[in-house]
Design an enzyme around this catalytic site. Structure first.
Site, mmCIF file in Angstrom:
data_model
loop_
_atom_site.group_PDB
_atom_site.id
_atom_site.type_symbol
_atom_site.label_atom_id
_atom_site.label_comp_id
_atom_site.label_asym_id
_atom_site.label_seq_id
_atom_site.Cartn_x
_atom_site.Cartn_y
_atom_site.Cartn_z
ATOM 1 N N CYS A 117 -46.577 95.077 51.159
ATOM 2 C CA CYS A 117 -45.289 94.744 50.548
ATOM 3 C C CYS A 117 -45.468 94.416 49.073
ATOM 4 C CB CYS A 117 -44.656 93.564 51.285
ATOM 5 S SG CYS A 117 -43.082 93.065 50.567
ATOM 6 N N CYS A 173 -43.337 91.659 47.690
ATOM 7 C CA CYS A 173 -43.747 90.298 48.062
ATOM 8 C C CYS A 173 -44.956 89.848 47.250
ATOM 9 C CB CYS A 173 -44.180 90.219 49.528
ATOM 10 S SG CYS A 173 -43.156 91.107 50.657
ATOM 11 N N ASP A 174 -45.916 90.739 47.088
ATOM 12 C CA ASP A 174 -47.232 90.307 46.615
ATOM 13 C C ASP A 174 -47.637 90.841 45.238
ATOM 14 O OD1 ASP A 174 -47.515 88.965 49.029
ATOM 15 O OD2 ASP A 174 -48.274 90.752 50.036
#
Ligand code: NAP
Length: 307
Positions: free
Chosen positions: A132, A135-136
């Protein structure tokens, strides 16, 4: 007690179905699953959900939709469904040893990211291995990254990651991308991105944190090491349909088949909505729309089939 409608799964599709079903007086029971809220719970900024001009964090969005579903009387069980029996009505759903009985079902169990299954991948998940980028990606400012995959997801992830990374290598197992030409071209033209064609990742390297990967050339079979601080796996998603395998018609990729333009599955009274039926759009807003459709379809079906 026989429930009027039981909803399995609690992403945008399930929760929207719950809001509509609850407001229609169907008193829905939702089994939300251990990964409550679905994929948005591991997403940071959501900037394309209408109504939030400044964006909203994925978990905040899901909390708000969940509150809205509860406000109208949705009851929620925070567990996974272990087994279902749709062979006769009322339908049966088990959560561990507890058995629930319902006149109609809405399935919204979503899809999960696919992993490549090589040494190092699982061990280093969260320590440089991710599925992701939104997300990261933030954690990889000025770092070197690898993105695995050749579809639109991989292109999107790679382009997003260029905001942070100093250099990025897209590793694809063939000599052309599967992605739409415009996305593929953007990746190939990007000054920060290299493409390793005809290549697979054989192993992800690193003790505590990712330090690189072993790439295999699928033509020559030669292996090389490529240094990297992170590996983003972007090879698609699998629908969460294991518990429905022998109960409903699924397509070749395991997605629940619904009658075109409706949410009706192969079993009358069982409806499906969201990523579990949709491998094309896969957006929070389309899933929410399908959840609304499922609730309306169920409402009409219950009215027509009232004893
Ligand atoms: P996808 O189109 O199925 O692509 C998966 C990619 O990963 C393919 O290039 C595939 O290689 C590769 N792959 C699969 N398994 C692999 C493995 N074990 N090892 C190495 N590589 C592997 O999946 P997706 O990219 O997630 O897209 C899914 C759908 O969503 C598509 O219809 C896509 O157009 C859509 N989507 C659209 C957008 C957008 O328009 N903005 C964004 C994301 C997704 P091969 O090519 O060799 O099969």
């Amino acid at each position: 007690m026989t429930e009027k409608v039981l909803i399995i799964g609690s992403g945008p599709a399930g929760l929207t179905a719950a809001i509509y079903a609850a407001r229609a007086g169907l008193e829905p029971l939702m089994v939300e699953g251990m990964e409550r809220g679905g994929q948005l719970m591991i997403t940071t900024d959501v900037e394309n959900f209408p109504g939030f001009p400044d964006g909203i964090m994925g978990p905040d969005l899901m909390d708000q939709i969940r509150k809205q579903a509860e406000r109208f009387g949705t009851r929620i069980i925070s567990s996974d469904v272990s087994r279902v029996d749709f062979s006769q009505r009322p339908f049966k759903v088990w959560v561990g040893k507890d058995e629930f009985v319902a006149d109609s079902i809405i399935i919204s169990t979503g899809a999960s990211a696919r992993w490549i299954g090589v040494p190092g991948e699982e061990r280093l998940r969260g320590y440089g291995v991710s599925a992701c980028a939104t997300c990261d990606g933030f954690f990889f400012r000025d770092k070197e990254l690898i993105v695995v995959g050749g579809g639109d997801t991989a292109m999107e992830e790679a382009l997003f990651l260029t905001k942070f990374a100093s250099k990025l290598t897209v590793v694809h197992r063939r000599d052309e991308f599967r992605a739409s030409p415009i996305m593929a071209q953007r990746v190939m033209d990007h000054p920060k991105i290299d493409v390793a064609w005809n290549s697979t990742v054989d192993e992800i390297l690193g003790d505590d944190l990712v330090t690189g990967a072993v790439l295999r050339d699928t033509v020559t079979d030669e292996t090389t090491e490529l240094a990297a601080d992170g590996v983003f796996v972007a090879i698609g998603h699998d629908p969460n349909t294991k518990i429905f395998l022998d109960q409903l018609e699924l397509d070749d990729a395991g997605y629940i088949v619904v009658s075109p333009g409706t949410t009706l599955t192969s079993v009358e009274g069982v409806h499906a909505a969201g990523d579990v039926t949709d491998k094309v759009y896969r957006q929070a807003i389309t899933a929410a729309g399908l959840g609304c459709q499922a609730a309306l379809d169920v409402q009409h079906w219950l009215e027509a089939n009232e004893a």
